[in-house]
Scaffold this motif. Sequence first.
Motif, mmCIF file in Angstrom:
data_model
loop_
_atom_site.group_PDB
_atom_site.id
_atom_site.type_symbol
_atom_site.label_atom_id
_atom_site.label_comp_id
_atom_site.label_asym_id
_atom_site.label_seq_id
_atom_site.Cartn_x
_atom_site.Cartn_y
_atom_site.Cartn_z
ATOM 1 N N VAL A 12 16.070 23.461 -15.823
ATOM 2 C CA VAL A 12 16.209 24.082 -17.132
ATOM 3 C C VAL A 12 16.365 22.971 -18.148
ATOM 4 O O VAL A 12 17.195 22.080 -17.986
ATOM 5 C CB VAL A 12 17.435 25.029 -17.177
ATOM 6 C CG1 VAL A 12 17.591 25.625 -18.562
ATOM 7 C CG2 VAL A 12 17.304 26.123 -16.134
ATOM 8 N N ILE A 14 17.234 21.841 -22.005
ATOM 9 C CA ILE A 14 17.973 22.307 -23.179
ATOM 10 C C ILE A 14 17.698 21.353 -24.328
ATOM 11 O O ILE A 14 17.819 20.138 -24.196
ATOM 12 C CB ILE A 14 19.480 22.384 -22.888
ATOM 13 C CG1 ILE A 14 19.721 23.362 -21.741
ATOM 14 C CG2 ILE A 14 20.249 22.808 -24.142
ATOM 15 C CD1 ILE A 14 21.151 23.400 -21.267
ATOM 16 N N ILE A 63 17.620 26.889 -24.975
ATOM 17 C CA ILE A 63 16.806 26.646 -23.787
ATOM 18 C C ILE A 63 15.358 26.767 -24.239
ATOM 19 O O ILE A 63 14.942 27.810 -24.733
ATOM 20 C CB ILE A 63 17.105 27.667 -22.676
ATOM 21 C CG1 ILE A 63 18.570 27.568 -22.244
ATOM 22 C CG2 ILE A 63 16.170 27.455 -21.488
ATOM 23 C CD1 ILE A 63 19.003 28.650 -21.284
ATOM 24 N N ASN A 67 12.782 28.721 -18.437
ATOM 25 C CA ASN A 67 13.513 29.994 -18.437
ATOM 26 C C ASN A 67 12.551 31.140 -18.745
ATOM 27 O O ASN A 67 12.883 32.056 -19.493
ATOM 28 C CB ASN A 67 14.650 29.937 -19.461
ATOM 29 C CG ASN A 67 15.649 31.052 -19.286
ATOM 30 O OD1 ASN A 67 15.845 31.564 -18.200
ATOM 31 N ND2 ASN A 67 16.288 31.444 -20.370
#
Length: 74
Positions: A12, A14, A63, A67
């Motif tokens: 993930v 960010i 994010i 995702n």
Amino acid sequence: RGRPSLTSTCLVFIHLKGEHDGLQFTNKVYNSTVKENSRAGTFIANVEASDPADSRQRITYTIFNGNENEIFTI
């Protein structure tokens, strides 16, 4: 518990957004482990960033990749 033990990995990414370009995460990498049967809303990790040039700056976390199924929230 099965044989062989099965695992999966999810990355993930960010993105930090602030008024200045000097934003930095406290750590370069954050690692977490989540059990397969965890409930929705289970805490996974705490990420933290700061701006050495402006300690009062508001930092927004988003994010932006990894995702696609909207499994993770901030």
